[in-house]
Every structure is written in structure tokens, then in C-alpha cells.
Design an enzyme around this catalytic site. Structure first.
Site, short mmCIF file in Angstrom:
data_model
loop_
_atom_site.label_atom_id
_atom_site.label_comp_id
_atom_site.label_asym_id
_atom_site.label_seq_id
_atom_site.Cartn_x
_atom_site.Cartn_y
_atom_site.Cartn_z
N LYS A 11 -76.62 20.77 -17.02
CA LYS A 11 -75.83 19.56 -16.76
C LYS A 11 -76.23 18.90 -15.44
O LYS A 11 -76.91 19.52 -14.60
CB LYS A 11 -74.34 19.94 -16.75
CG LYS A 11 -73.85 20.48 -18.10
CD LYS A 11 -72.37 20.76 -18.08
CE LYS A 11 -71.88 21.30 -19.40
NZ LYS A 11 -70.42 21.50 -19.41
N TYR A 51 -69.35 15.59 -27.57
CA TYR A 51 -68.04 16.10 -27.16
C TYR A 51 -66.93 15.48 -28.01
O TYR A 51 -65.84 15.21 -27.51
CB TYR A 51 -67.81 15.83 -25.67
CG TYR A 51 -68.64 16.72 -24.76
CD1 TYR A 51 -68.65 18.11 -24.93
CD2 TYR A 51 -69.39 16.20 -23.72
CE1 TYR A 51 -69.41 18.93 -24.10
CE2 TYR A 51 -70.15 17.02 -22.88
CZ TYR A 51 -70.14 18.38 -23.07
OH TYR A 51 -70.88 19.21 -22.26
N ASN A 114 -69.61 22.88 -14.69
CA ASN A 114 -69.90 24.31 -14.94
C ASN A 114 -71.35 24.57 -15.35
O ASN A 114 -71.67 25.52 -16.04
CB ASN A 114 -68.90 24.87 -15.96
CG ASN A 114 -68.92 24.09 -17.27
OD1 ASN A 114 -69.77 23.24 -17.47
ND2 ASN A 114 -68.00 24.40 -18.15
N HIS A 117 -74.33 23.90 -20.76
CA HIS A 117 -73.73 23.85 -22.10
C HIS A 117 -74.54 24.76 -23.01
O HIS A 117 -75.77 24.79 -22.92
CB HIS A 117 -73.78 22.42 -22.66
CG HIS A 117 -73.53 22.39 -24.14
ND1 HIS A 117 -72.27 22.35 -24.67
CD2 HIS A 117 -74.39 22.45 -25.20
CE1 HIS A 117 -72.35 22.37 -26.00
NE2 HIS A 117 -73.63 22.43 -26.35
N GLU A 128 -76.56 20.58 -33.07
CA GLU A 128 -76.86 20.18 -31.69
C GLU A 128 -78.36 20.13 -31.41
O GLU A 128 -78.83 19.26 -30.69
CB GLU A 128 -76.15 21.13 -30.71
CG GLU A 128 -74.64 20.93 -30.76
CD GLU A 128 -73.88 21.74 -29.72
OE1 GLU A 128 -72.71 21.41 -29.48
OE2 GLU A 128 -74.45 22.70 -29.15
#
Ligand code: IDP
Ligand code: MG
Length: 155
Positions: A11, A51, A114, A117, A128
Site C-alpha cells: 500500500k 473494496y 497497515n 493487502h 483479484e
């Protein structure tokens, strides 16, 4: 058991903090094979797709702002039970609950920021991977090391 492919995104916070190399090393050192890798800028449409389960949440606008604030590095990692293995390497969503030794537990103190992913099931992983990689961007290369990462009957 089977060889699986899973989708990983490093990320924007991982890029800003300069820890993408360390995270990729951990994935390689675990024995997973990288069969796809790209840098991508997400936009609102891609975020909504990726998302979709969070669109109505109060934090969703901030999540989109975060995920579009810098590029992400997308990887496809392959290996025996790769989906579960990588999820466990990441640790829980709230990094403050993540055990030391997990990627989130070692590199983050945040639920939103965080760092990584990873696909949460084989079914999700297939969707994905296709979301971020065209077939020609995935390489089924012959890795000599694969002989030693898991026994034949574990693949
Ligand atoms: P996961 O990434 O562990 O699979 P999801 O519930 O799918 O967790 O959430 C996707 C991402 O949305 C999280 O990794 C995190 O960046 C963000 N997120 C999830 N829950 C919250 C929250 O309560 N506050 C802020 N951001 C959140
Ligand atoms: Mg998730």
C-alpha cells in the site's frame, strides 16, 4: 493441497516508508514464487471494485484517499497454499493486534495504514489477480528452487 496464486498489494504507506523491498524479501524468503509484479496507481473506480465490501463504511472515503495517495506495488505470489500462507504472514487488519513476526505486526501500528493487502480466499484471489494483471503480465517461469520449497505431494 495445491499450488495457489494470491494477490498482494503493497500500500502507499509501504512505499512512503521505504519498506517495500523488505516486505518483498519476506515473501521470497518464505519460499513463495513471484510470478507477477507491477506498480499501479489506483483510482476511485478501482478502489470501489477492490473494496466493494467496504463502500458504505464511515472510513471508506479516507480509505480511498489513502489508497490513491501514491502508487501501490502489486504482486502475484505462487506457492503451496499461498492464499492462507500470505494472509497469515500479514496478520490481522488492525496492526495493533497483529503478532510480532507478521508483516503488519512488525511494520504498522494502524488499522488503515497497515502496509499490505492480501487476498482472503482462493476464490477472491482469482478475481483479484485478474483485476490487476492481464494474462501476459503473469509469468509461469521455471524456478529451480521450487524443488525445495515444498515436497512434490504438497504442491
Ligand atoms: P484486510 O485488509 O485485513 O482484508 P478488510 O476488512 O478487507 O481487511 O479491509 C480492507 C482495508 O480497509 C484494510 O486493510 C484497511 O486498510 C482498511 N480498513 C478496514 N477496516 C478499517 C477501519 O475500521 N478503519 C480504517 N480503515 C479500515
Ligand atoms: Mg480484505
Amino acid at each position: 493441497m495445491a499450488e495457489e496464486r494470491t494477490l498482494i498489494l503493497l500500500k502507499p504507506d509501504a512505499l512512503q516508508r521505504g519498506i517495500t523491498g523488505k516486505i518483498i524479501s519476506r515473501i521470497e524468503e518464505r519460499g513463495l514464487q513471484i510470478v507477477g509484479l507491477r506498480m499501479i496507481e489506483l483510482d476511485d473506480v478501482k478502489c470501489k471494485e477492490h473494496y466493494s465490501h467496504l463502500v458504505g463504511k464511515p472510513f471508506y472515503p479516507k480509505l480511498v484517499e489513502f489508497m490513491t495517495s501514491a502508487p501501490v506495488i502489486a504482486l502475484v505470489a505462487q506457492g503451496a497454499e499461498a492464499v492462507k500462507v500470505v494472509r497469515e504472514m500479514c496478520g490481522p487488519t488492525n496492526a495493533r493486534n497483529a503478532p510480532a513476526g507478521t508483516i503488519r505486526g512488525d511494520y504498522s501500528l494502524s488499522t488503515q495504514y497497515n502496509v499490505i493487502h492480501a487476498s482472503d480466499s482462493l476464490e477472491t484471489a482469482k478475481k483479484e489477480v485478474a483485476r490487476f494483471f492481464a494474462d501476459v503480465q503473469i509469468f509461469a517461469w521455471n524456478r529451480e528452487l521450487s524443488k525445495f520449497t515444498a515436497a512434490e505431494d504438497e504442491k
